[in-house]
Scaffold this active site. Structure first.
Site, PDB file in Angstrom:
ATOM      1  NE  ARG A   1      32.003  76.168 151.625  1.00 50.74           N
ATOM      2  CZ  ARG A   1      31.838  75.832 152.898  1.00 50.74           C
ATOM      3  NH1 ARG A   1      30.969  74.866 153.218  1.00 50.74           N
ATOM      4  NH2 ARG A   1      32.523  76.435 153.857  1.00 50.74           N
TER       5      ARG A   1
ATOM      6  CE  LYS B   1      35.495  74.984 150.631  1.00 56.55           C
ATOM      7  NZ  LYS B   1      36.344  76.204 150.591  1.00 56.55           N
TER       8      LYS B   1
ATOM      9  CG  HIS C   1      31.209  82.022 147.285  1.00 58.64           C
ATOM     10  ND1 HIS C   1      31.333  80.837 147.979  1.00 58.64           N
ATOM     11  CD2 HIS C   1      31.634  83.003 148.133  1.00 58.64           C
ATOM     12  CE1 HIS C   1      31.816  81.088 149.185  1.00 58.64           C
ATOM     13  NE2 HIS C   1      32.001  82.389 149.302  1.00 58.64           N
TER      14      HIS C   1
ATOM     15  NE  ARG D   1      29.778  79.698 151.957  1.00 56.13           N
ATOM     16  CZ  ARG D   1      29.548  78.903 153.005  1.00 56.13           C
ATOM     17  NH1 ARG D   1      28.383  78.306 153.139  1.00 56.13           N
ATOM     18  NH2 ARG D   1      30.474  78.718 153.931  1.00 56.13           N
TER      19      ARG D   1
ATOM     20  CG  HIS E   1      33.079  79.976 157.649  1.00 58.37           C
ATOM     21  ND1 HIS E   1      32.710  81.288 157.465  1.00 58.37           N
ATOM     22  CD2 HIS E   1      33.115  79.419 156.404  1.00 58.37           C
ATOM     23  CE1 HIS E   1      32.524  81.520 156.182  1.00 58.37           C
ATOM     24  NE2 HIS E   1      32.764  80.410 155.523  1.00 58.37           N
TER      25      HIS E   1
ATOM     26  CE1 TYR F   1      31.343  85.530 152.074  1.00 58.56           C
ATOM     27  CE2 TYR F   1      31.799  84.264 154.058  1.00 58.56           C
ATOM     28  CZ  TYR F   1      31.760  84.362 152.686  1.00 58.56           C
ATOM     29  OH  TYR F   1      32.158  83.290 151.916  1.00 58.56           O
TER      30      TYR F   1
END
Length: 310
Positions: A161, A185, A256, A259, A282, A291
């Protein structure tokens, strides 16, 4: 709903600010602040409201339902409605923790459903030819070109990211093992392997930048002077990519999307969504599954087999 913003004084500490300050990244804070401003504009019936100084502790279940209906009436997507209500719940939880909101009201607020429906994800995966053109656009013999090539090689080659890539420092890299340690994150740490070419591009940039402490990716003045004391921002990455995709002559793309290209390519080639989930950092495999474009390719092949008279 104007009465909500005109009732008694706000609590001692603004729960909206408490909530925003609890978020991990500046990007998240900016994003959620914009969501809360949407709510503030609904509550005050002022489409230009810029203040979050509202009596959030006075909101009740019926107000939150009305906010949701207003968002839907404005044509907001299901994902936008869900995220906006999540921001509001964060504020009300902060008010609860501050002693200004009861547990009963918080429970009622959390019982407001975000609604149904979905939209196709925005953005796109770049083709191999577009990636090649983007990288070629960086090979202009300038310090900025060397930096941008290293920057894109990590965003595409490691699925980073933009908020992650601007935080990278020398200690995050293990060049001998060709690995990169990332704080993503939710303050979650992961380690990912790097393509050999990405390591080479980063090494070339470090020869220009030097090994001084600080952010790996820093600003470069128009004179060509490298400002090691001024790290790139996430917004700066956006503008750098915009400049390079225009030079490359390819369609518009976002940070993004690099990614996204990393994820879709790995899923397509390896077929292991759980492996890609770990590489992307994730928590939920459903996020990674967005994705996965293999079904789209199968549907296209199926439609191509459909006979149609000309």
């Amino acid at each position: 709903m104007k009465d909500v913003s005109e009732t008694i004084e706000s609590p001692k500490l603004n729960p909206a600010l408490l909530y925003l300050n609890s978020l991990d990244s500046s990007h998240s804070r900016c994003n959620m602040r914009s969501r809360l401003l949407q709510i503030a504009r609904i509550l005050t019936d002022n489409p230009e409201a810029e203040s979050l100084d509202l009596p959030w502790h006075m909101l009740r279940h019926q107000h939150i339902e009305a906010i949701k209906r207003k968002l839907v009436d404005q044509g907001k997507s299901p994902a936008t409605v869900k995220l906006t209500l999540a921001a509001l719940r964060g504020v009300l939880k902060a008010a609860f923790n501050n002693g200004d909101y009861s547990s009963e009201e918080l429970l009622r607020a959390n019982n407001v459903k975000s609604g149904r429906g979905s939209r196709l994800p925005r953005g796109r995966a770049l083709s191999a030819q577009e990636i090649a053109a983007l990288f070629a656009a960086c090979r202009d013999g300038t310090p900025a070109g060397v930096r941008d090539l290293a920057l894109f090689s990590l965003m595409y080659g490691a699925g980073l990211r933009r908020e992650e890539v601007v935080k990278l420092q020398g200690e995050n890299f293990n060049f001998n093992q060709r690995t990169l340690r990332i704080i993503g994150k939710g303050d979650k740490e992961r380690e990912v392997p790097l393509p050999e070419a990405a390591v080479d591009h980063v090494s070339n940039w470090l020869k220009v930048r030097g090994n001084d402490e600080g952010a790996i990716f820093c600003r470069i003045l128009r004179s060509g002077v490298v400002r090691r004391d001024m790290g790139l921002t996430a917004q700066g990455v956006y503008h750098i990519l915009e400049k390079r995709y225009l030079l490359a002559g390819i369609e518009k793309c976002s940070p993004h999307d690099l990614r996204r290209t990393y994820a879709t390519t790995l899923i397509d080639k390896k077929g292991d969504i759980n492996l890609v989930r770990k590489l992307l950092g994730h928590s939920n495999i459903e996020t990674t599954s967005k994705y996965d474009k293999r079904d789209e390719k199968e549907m296209r092949r199926a439609v191509e087999d459909l006979w149609m008279p000309v």
